[in-house]
Design an enzyme around this catalytic site. Structure first.
Site, PDB file in Angstrom:
ATOM      1  N   GLY A   1      -1.445   4.020  -5.119  1.00 55.85           N
ATOM      2  CA  GLY A   1      -1.315   2.712  -5.752  1.00 55.85           C
ATOM      3  C   GLY A   1      -0.088   2.527  -6.625  1.00 55.85           C
ATOM      4  O   GLY A   1       0.282   1.400  -6.927  1.00 55.85           O
TER       5      GLY A   1
ATOM      6  N   GLN B   1       0.837  -1.193   0.000  1.00 54.40           N
ATOM      7  CA  GLN B   1       0.000   0.000   0.000  1.00 54.40           C
ATOM      8  C   GLN B   1       0.873   1.245   0.000  1.00 54.40           C
ATOM      9  O   GLN B   1       1.920   1.279   0.620  1.00 54.40           O
ATOM     10  CB  GLN B   1      -0.894  -0.059   1.240  1.00 54.40           C
ATOM     11  N   CYS B   2       0.416   2.260  -0.751  1.00 57.47           N
ATOM     12  CA  CYS B   2       1.088   3.562  -0.766  1.00 57.47           C
ATOM     13  C   CYS B   2       0.010   4.633  -0.704  1.00 57.47           C
ATOM     14  O   CYS B   2      -1.047   4.399  -0.129  1.00 57.47           O
ATOM     15  CB  CYS B   2       1.968   3.697  -2.005  1.00 57.47           C
ATOM     16  N   LEU B   3       0.243   5.785  -1.310  1.00 58.42           N
ATOM     17  CA  LEU B   3      -0.751   6.851  -1.279  1.00 58.42           C
ATOM     18  C   LEU B   3      -1.918   6.556  -2.215  1.00 58.42           C
ATOM     19  O   LEU B   3      -3.075   6.576  -1.809  1.00 58.42           O
ATOM     20  CB  LEU B   3      -0.112   8.194  -1.636  1.00 58.42           C
TER      21      LEU B   3
ATOM     22  N   ILE C   1      -3.838   4.337   0.317  1.00 60.38           N
ATOM     23  CA  ILE C   1      -4.508   4.814   1.532  1.00 60.38           C
ATOM     24  C   ILE C   1      -5.650   5.762   1.179  1.00 60.38           C
ATOM     25  O   ILE C   1      -6.627   5.864   1.911  1.00 60.38           O
ATOM     26  CB  ILE C   1      -3.508   5.461   2.523  1.00 60.38           C
TER      27      ILE C   1
END
Length: 180
Positions: free
Chosen positions: A70, A66-68, A98
């Site tokens: 994708g 997971q990141c900001l 997220i």
């Protein structure tokens, strides 16, 4: 594992609650501190290969990155798969990162006093350096010859930060009042 192997936030939540998955947040530490998903382990993308080797994540669990939004999560899936950490497990990228998780109304842990997502330090660096390069280039185009040299210097420093991981601008911006 393919780069399009995603999982929705709701499906990820079900796996996390059952203990069938491990969630890895590949954003930078300052981004993680500002806001993160409760089950997430912080492993920045640049250090992912070394950190995954040290964690001892059980093989039977789905590995969700997971990141900001994708993009870095997709990169993390490829890094983990190429490094052999994908053997014996399902690797997924959290759809929408997220931001997708939050948009689904799922819980997020925020830093004390934080009301919303702040602009991460590295994005602040990109904004400042981008504006400095633009201003220096415009100065050069308007006949001020040293403007091009200044733009080249900013470009060099940005490349230096990328190669070494040391960024003086990020260190300065971290001390700015809006980042405390």
């Amino acid at each position: 594992m393919t780069s399009d192997a995603t999982i929705t936030p709701v499906n990820a939540l079900a796996l996390l609650r059952n203990g069938d998955a491990v969630l890895v947040d590949v954003r930078e530490p300052d981004e993680y501190r500002a806001a993160h998903i409760p089950w997430a382990l912080s492993m920045p993308l640049g250090q992912l290969d070394a950190l995954l080797g040290e964690t001892g994540i059980p093989e039977g669990r789905t590995l969700i990155f997971q990141c900001l939004k994708g993009g870095r999560g997709g990169q993390a899936c490829l890094v983990a798969d190429r490094a052999g950490h994908g053997a014996g497990r399902d690797i997924r990228n959290l759809l929408g990162g997220i931001e997708g998780w939050t948009a689904s109304g799922l819980p997020v842990v925020r830093a004390e006093g934080a009301t919303g997502p702040a602009i991460p330090i590295m994005r602040q660096v990109q904004i400042v350096v981008g504006l400095l390069v633009l201003a220096a280039t415009l100065a050069g185009l308007s006949g001020i010859g040293w403007g091009f040299y200044l733009a080249a210097l900013f470009g060099f420093m940005l490349a230096f930060a990328g190669f070494t991981g040391w960024c003086g601008m990020a260190m300065l911006l971290a001390r700015a009042p809006w980042n405390r």
